[in-house]
Design a protein around this motif. Structure first.
Motif, mmCIF file in Angstrom:
data_model
loop_
_atom_site.group_PDB
_atom_site.id
_atom_site.type_symbol
_atom_site.label_atom_id
_atom_site.label_comp_id
_atom_site.label_asym_id
_atom_site.label_seq_id
_atom_site.Cartn_x
_atom_site.Cartn_y
_atom_site.Cartn_z
ATOM 1 N N SER A 22 0.708 -0.993 -0.312
ATOM 2 C CA SER A 22 -0.218 -0.019 0.058
ATOM 3 C C SER A 22 1.280 1.589 0.232
ATOM 4 C CB SER A 22 -0.399 -0.175 1.333
ATOM 5 O OG SER A 22 -0.253 0.236 2.361
ATOM 6 N N TRP A 23 0.278 2.868 -0.785
ATOM 7 C CA TRP A 23 1.573 3.760 -0.230
ATOM 8 C C TRP A 23 1.713 4.082 1.103
ATOM 9 C CZ3 TRP A 23 3.995 5.835 -4.794
ATOM 10 C CH2 TRP A 23 2.677 5.864 -6.024
ATOM 11 N N GLY A 24 1.321 3.246 2.433
ATOM 12 C CA GLY A 24 1.246 4.153 3.543
ATOM 13 C C GLY A 24 2.923 3.595 3.731
ATOM 14 N N ILE A 25 2.908 1.564 2.950
ATOM 15 C CA ILE A 25 4.271 1.712 3.791
ATOM 16 C C ILE A 25 4.959 1.781 2.768
ATOM 17 C CG2 ILE A 25 5.248 -1.352 3.818
ATOM 18 C CD1 ILE A 25 2.626 -0.965 5.630
ATOM 19 N N GLU A 27 5.782 4.566 1.526
ATOM 20 C CA GLU A 27 6.214 5.507 2.380
ATOM 21 C C GLU A 27 7.642 4.790 3.068
ATOM 22 O OE1 GLU A 27 2.189 8.226 0.984
ATOM 23 O OE2 GLU A 27 2.690 7.378 3.495
ATOM 24 N N GLU A 28 6.748 4.382 3.986
ATOM 25 C CA GLU A 28 8.091 3.374 4.805
ATOM 26 C C GLU A 28 9.405 3.235 4.274
ATOM 27 O OE1 GLU A 28 7.231 3.974 7.865
ATOM 28 O OE2 GLU A 28 4.647 4.078 8.728
ATOM 29 N N SER A 67 7.749 -0.645 14.527
ATOM 30 C CA SER A 67 7.549 1.114 15.377
ATOM 31 C C SER A 67 6.074 1.647 15.338
ATOM 32 C CB SER A 67 8.116 1.897 13.911
ATOM 33 O OG SER A 67 7.475 2.890 13.372
ATOM 34 N N ASP A 68 5.373 0.277 14.960
ATOM 35 C CA ASP A 68 4.591 0.750 15.611
ATOM 36 C C ASP A 68 3.891 0.602 16.762
ATOM 37 O OD1 ASP A 68 1.681 0.269 12.317
ATOM 38 O OD2 ASP A 68 3.061 2.107 13.216
ATOM 39 N N GLY A 69 4.473 -0.341 17.538
ATOM 40 C CA GLY A 69 4.134 -0.536 19.076
ATOM 41 C C GLY A 69 4.341 -2.061 19.589
ATOM 42 N N ARG A 93 13.421 3.832 15.265
ATOM 43 C CA ARG A 93 12.697 4.450 15.865
ATOM 44 C C ARG A 93 12.524 4.077 17.024
ATOM 45 N NH1 ARG A 93 8.057 4.375 11.108
ATOM 46 N NH2 ARG A 93 9.027 6.451 10.099
ATOM 47 N N GLU B 186 18.665 18.939 2.999
ATOM 48 C CA GLU B 186 19.515 18.763 4.029
ATOM 49 C C GLU B 186 20.760 18.620 4.100
ATOM 50 O OE1 GLU B 186 17.949 14.497 4.817
ATOM 51 O OE2 GLU B 186 19.909 14.033 5.351
ATOM 52 N N GLU B 376 10.415 15.389 8.427
ATOM 53 C CA GLU B 376 10.630 14.135 7.610
ATOM 54 C C GLU B 376 9.754 13.746 9.279
ATOM 55 O OE1 GLU B 376 14.422 12.828 6.521
ATOM 56 O OE2 GLU B 376 14.329 11.242 7.639
ATOM 57 N N THR B 379 6.794 12.677 10.616
ATOM 58 C CA THR B 379 6.204 11.237 9.489
ATOM 59 C C THR B 379 5.811 9.387 10.547
ATOM 60 O OG1 THR B 379 8.643 10.546 8.625
ATOM 61 C CG2 THR B 379 7.004 12.184 7.340
ATOM 62 N N ARG B 380 6.914 9.707 11.498
ATOM 63 C CA ARG B 380 6.355 8.688 12.231
ATOM 64 C C ARG B 380 4.931 8.355 12.393
ATOM 65 N NH1 ARG B 380 9.697 6.138 17.507
ATOM 66 N NH2 ARG B 380 8.538 3.767 17.744
ATOM 67 N N ILE B 381 4.413 7.324 12.338
ATOM 68 C CA ILE B 381 3.130 6.876 13.064
ATOM 69 C C ILE B 381 3.478 6.471 14.415
ATOM 70 C CG2 ILE B 381 1.573 5.162 12.826
ATOM 71 C CD1 ILE B 381 0.900 5.345 10.120
ATOM 72 N N GLY B 383 1.511 4.411 16.715
ATOM 73 C CA GLY B 383 0.956 2.706 16.908
ATOM 74 C C GLY B 383 0.252 2.867 17.965
ATOM 75 N N ARG B 384 0.939 3.529 18.897
ATOM 76 C CA ARG B 384 -0.103 3.442 20.754
ATOM 77 C C ARG B 384 -1.070 3.986 21.120
ATOM 78 N NH1 ARG B 384 5.782 1.989 22.412
ATOM 79 N NH2 ARG B 384 5.345 -0.554 22.644
ATOM 80 N N PRO B 441 -1.885 8.818 -4.505
ATOM 81 C CA PRO B 441 -2.836 8.941 -2.898
ATOM 82 C C PRO B 441 -2.673 10.508 -2.742
ATOM 83 C CG PRO B 441 -0.940 8.826 -2.154
ATOM 84 C CD PRO B 441 -0.847 8.356 -3.789
ATOM 85 N N GLY B 465 -2.155 0.890 16.510
ATOM 86 C CA GLY B 465 -1.143 -0.024 15.119
ATOM 87 C C GLY B 465 -1.914 -2.296 15.346
ATOM 88 N N PRO B 472 -3.294 -2.642 6.745
ATOM 89 C CA PRO B 472 -2.527 -1.248 6.283
ATOM 90 C C PRO B 472 -2.718 -0.602 4.685
ATOM 91 C CG PRO B 472 -2.216 -4.238 5.783
ATOM 92 C CD PRO B 472 -3.458 -3.867 6.100
ATOM 93 N N ARG B 475 -2.968 2.744 6.344
ATOM 94 C CA ARG B 475 -1.679 3.538 6.480
ATOM 95 C C ARG B 475 -1.431 4.899 6.174
ATOM 96 N NH1 ARG B 475 1.897 1.436 9.836
ATOM 97 N NH2 ARG B 475 3.905 2.686 10.722
ATOM 98 N N HIS B 476 -1.572 5.610 4.951
ATOM 99 C CA HIS B 476 -1.508 6.701 4.351
ATOM 100 C C HIS B 476 -2.324 7.692 5.373
ATOM 101 C CE1 HIS B 476 -0.246 9.587 1.796
ATOM 102 N NE2 HIS B 476 -1.490 9.906 1.057
ATOM 103 N N ARG B 479 -1.901 8.177 9.299
ATOM 104 C CA ARG B 479 -0.481 9.295 8.964
ATOM 105 C C ARG B 479 -1.362 10.280 8.925
ATOM 106 N NH1 ARG B 479 3.943 7.209 7.925
ATOM 107 N NH2 ARG B 479 3.983 5.969 6.090
#
Lengths: 186, 553
Positions: A22-25, A27-28, A67-69, A93, B186, B376, B379-381, B383-384, B441, B465, B472, B475-476, B479
């Motif tokens: 997926s786009w979200g993954i 991007e990761e 990363s998501d926990g 992370r 950067e 940057e 950008t971290r999700i 998940g908790r 997207p 998470g 999945p 996810r985009h 975020r």
């Protein structure tokens, strides 16, 4: 010839998407490859290997879960991890200033802290991993600002997957999809 | 601020981040072109032209060098002999009248040789970490020839012709930030002169403007050694055109953190000015800016019905503003602003904002330092985060998206994609072409609504998470929601897939932050603009008039 980090990240994102993530993954994936390149590690080669061989647990899926926990139990016990190099950014992370993750890859031991890793070469395309926390400061390495080498094969593989995200050319789309017309001149 | 006044608040994202309003934005003193010229003047930069190797046919190369207190940057320009039938502004073009790179330092012969092999190929060439931007420009065929012929005949060109087009050359892309091997942001953003947004790109365009004038004068001289040169007053009326379309549109959707910072700076500037009363000097300055804007609106032309209607609104509203201010000896900015919100169109309100900022550089110019961002880092999700917390964010920031009727096909009439043809971004009607597999997207409203729908069946104490492990595909979107929670001006609160959506609204907003003027749409997805029109030239650095051009001074 060298590459910028930005273009490698963009290519990696598109390649992961083209391979079906997926786009979200995806991007990761772009971010993870960029992280590896900053550490002077062969990120594009690792992604190329991951996308080409879908056996084993995907480093991307594992990394994202961590990363998501998810705890280290996210690591499948009965499968090798494909492209284990790409797990490292995600471990960075979850590490903090004092604690880093000790990673055992086959017989090699390396560490990943909040600011980077002490790995200086590369990792095999597939390996069994073991992860544990250790209390250990890890000094940051000066980040690389360019990617000075990418194997031709990895580049071709990534570009091939990325090309799957581009729509084929048609006369209709060329005419109406963008611009004011084919000749915009005065 | 006066202690007796109520606390002024910034306009909310729900008011400002709407396409119709964004499509009415005007450039302000916070625009990046203004930032550039103020800095060059303040720091005593000087521009020279150490290389001019262009033949009488207009083919060859030139180097313009901008020297600052600590560093030097050079525009390397390649001039080509382009047949008319090959000239095109589309991304899919393969040849241009002129091509450029901004070099970090002063290029030696080896650098120039390498650039000569790559820059004219543009996207098909390779840049190195020593280059910051890559761009190309085409001549305005009609105006360029007219100016050349006039100068060759020993006279100045016709001012009506100049004003009708407004530029000798127009760029059709200005790439920066890591594309095609250019230096990553950067690598250079710690340098003060590059820390604010798009400064390398703005410097590039400003030097291209000087080049375009030098080139036409050079060719006139080739025609006639006694040719005239452009008078200062005439060349000042020339900007650099720019022709752009969908390539730029996604930017406002793919950089929410940055857009948030830009918008906050602009809205904060408005709040600061609203909190004071202008002294007579500031009122006089405002009146001059208003006059300037009115004159500009009179010569601002477009053939497009949308823009023609907007220009009518603008001219009417500028007159209304003039009448309001005429009747007042002293006033609060806030009184004027509140009147404007009640009586002016969107065009009028947004030009009023720009005009109100003009006299108050001391109060607002420092805000440009806050317009850059580490994208940057955001950008971290998380998940908790719990489902409950995520749903609260959705309610707070995306109610407008969740309440839309997504079952209506008009709501998803459009589809953004990238063509294999030179990777040109395009917009399709979903029903007409089978492109779903290639969808980019760029429809956050729908993506977020889809995620929210699947979230409904999840228990509130579950983690995000866990939700994303099962979904999945969201996810985009998730975020994005988490980013917007701390960057609430970063989301366009309109459906970018809607049948009636106009990409030019996105373009105009971004271009207003650049400082572009004379916005002239050619369709709902293609636009011409002018950059640095009315601005001083590099040889005028040191004149202390480097910030008086956009709205008079």
């Amino acid at each position: 010839m060298s590459w910028s980090l930005g273009e490698i990240a963009a290519l990696s994102t598109k390649a992961a998407r083209g391979a079906g993530y997926s786009w979200g993954i995806a991007e990761e994936a772009g971010w993870a490859v960029k992280w590896a390149c900053r550490q002077g590690l062969p990120g594009p080669e690792a992604l190329s290997s991951l996308l080409s061989d879908t056996n084993g647990q995907s480093a991307l899926s594992l990394g994202v879960a961590l990363s998501d926990g998810a705890g280290f139990e996210a690591l499948a016990t009965d499968a090798s991890v494909s492209a284990p190099l790409l797990v490292l950014p995600f471990l960075s992370r979850i590490a903090s200033g004092r604690y880093c993750v000790q990673v055992q890859i086959d017989r090699q031991i390396i560490h990943v802290g909040a600011y980077g890793t002490d790995l200086i070469t590369t990792l095999p395309a597939k390996a069994e991993l073991a992860l544990r926390w250790v209390e250990m400061p890890l000094a940051p390495r000066k980040p690389a600002q360019r990617v000075s080498r990418v194997s031709d094969r990895a580049m071709a593989t990534l570009e091939g997957f990325a090309a799957r995200t581009y729509a084929p050319v048609t006369e209709e789309s060329r005419r109406s999809g963008a611009g004011a017309g084919l000749r915009d001149n005065d | 601020m006066d202690g007796g006044q109520h606390t002024l608040r910034r306009r909310a994202p729900s008011e400002v981040m709407r396409l119709a309003r964004m499509g009415s934005f005007h450039p302000t003193r916070l625009s990046f072109m203004r930032v550039l010229l103020r800095r060059l003047e303040r720091e005593g930069w000087r521009v020279t032209r150490p290389v001019w190797r262009i033949d009488p046919q207009g083919v060859g190369h030139a180097v313009y060098t901008a020297k600052g207190p600590e560093r030097t940057y050079s525009l390397v320009a390649f001039a080509h002999d382009l047949p008319d039938h090959l000239r095109s502004d589309r991304v899919i073009a393969e040849a241009w009248d002129a091509t450029f790179a901004l070099f970090d330092g002063v290029p030696d012969e080896d650098d120039i040789e390498r650039l000569a092999r790559n820059v004219p190929k543009q996207e098909a060439g390779r840049m190195s970490g020593s280059e910051l931007t890559l761009s190309r420009a085409n001549r305005s065929v009609r105006l360029f020839a007219h100016v050349r012929d006039a100068l060759a005949a020993g006279r100045q060109p016709d001012l009506d012709e100049i004003d009708r087009v407004g530029y000798l050359m127009r760029t059709t892309a200005v790439y920066g930030s890591a594309k095609f091997g250019l230096a990553d942001r950067e690598a250079v953003c710690a340098r003060p002169e590059l820390s604010e947004p798009f400064q390398a790109e703005m410097l590039t365009v400003w030097l291209i403007r000087a080049f375009s004038v030098n080139l036409v004068e050079h060719l006139a001289q080739a025609d006639n050694p006694d040719a005239a040169r452009l008078d200062d007053g005439v060349r000042q009326r020339l900007g650099v055109g720019n022709s752009t379309g969908l390539g730029m549109a996604p930017f406002l959707l793919t950089h929410p953190v940055l857009i948030h910072h830009w918008m906050v700076a602009r809205e904060e500037a408005l709040v600061r000015v609203r909190g004071i009363s202008p002294n007579p000097g500031a009122v006089a300055h405002f009146r001059r800016a208003l006059t300037h804007a009115t004159q500009n609106a009179a010569v601002w032309r477009s053939d497009h019905s949308i823009q023609i209607a907007r220009l009518e609104d603008l001219r009417t509203d500028l007159t209304k503003i003039a009448i309001w201010v005429e009747g007042e000896d002293s006033f609060d900015w806030d009184a004027l602003w509140n009147w404007g919100c009640a009586h002016l169109t969107l065009e009028g309100q947004e030009v009023l904002l720009a005009l109100m900022l003009e006299p108050h550089g001391d109060l607002v110019d420092d805000l440009t330092a806050s317009m850059s961002a580490d994208e940057e880092a955001a950008t971290r999700i998380d998940g908790r985060q719990t489902v409950a917390q995520l749903r609260a964010l959705l309610a707070e920031h995306y109610a407008w998206a969740l309440s839309a009727d997504w079952s209506d096909s008009a709501a998803r009439a459009r589809l953004w994609y990238v063509s294999a043809e030179k990777l040109e971004p395009r917009l399709a009607e979903r029903a007409d072409e089978d492109l779903d597999d290639y969808e980019q997207p760029l429809g956050p409203a729908f993506a977020v609504a889809a995620a929210a729908k699947d979230l409904e069946s999840w228990a509130l104490d579950q983690s995000v998470g866990a939700f994303l492990a099962r979904h999945p595909e969201h996810r985009h979107a998730v975020r994005r929601v988490q980013v917007i929670a701390s960057h609430d001006y970063g989301e366009v609160q309109d459906n970018t897939l809607a049948a009636e959506m106009m990409p030019i609204d996105l373009l105009r907003a971004k271009l207003s932050f650049f400082g572009a003027t004379r916005f002239d749409p050619r369709s709902d997805r293609w636009v011409r603009i002018s950059m640095f029109q009315g601005a001083p030239f590099p040889d005028q650095l040191g004149s202390e008039r480097m910030d008086a051009w956009m709205y008079g001074g």
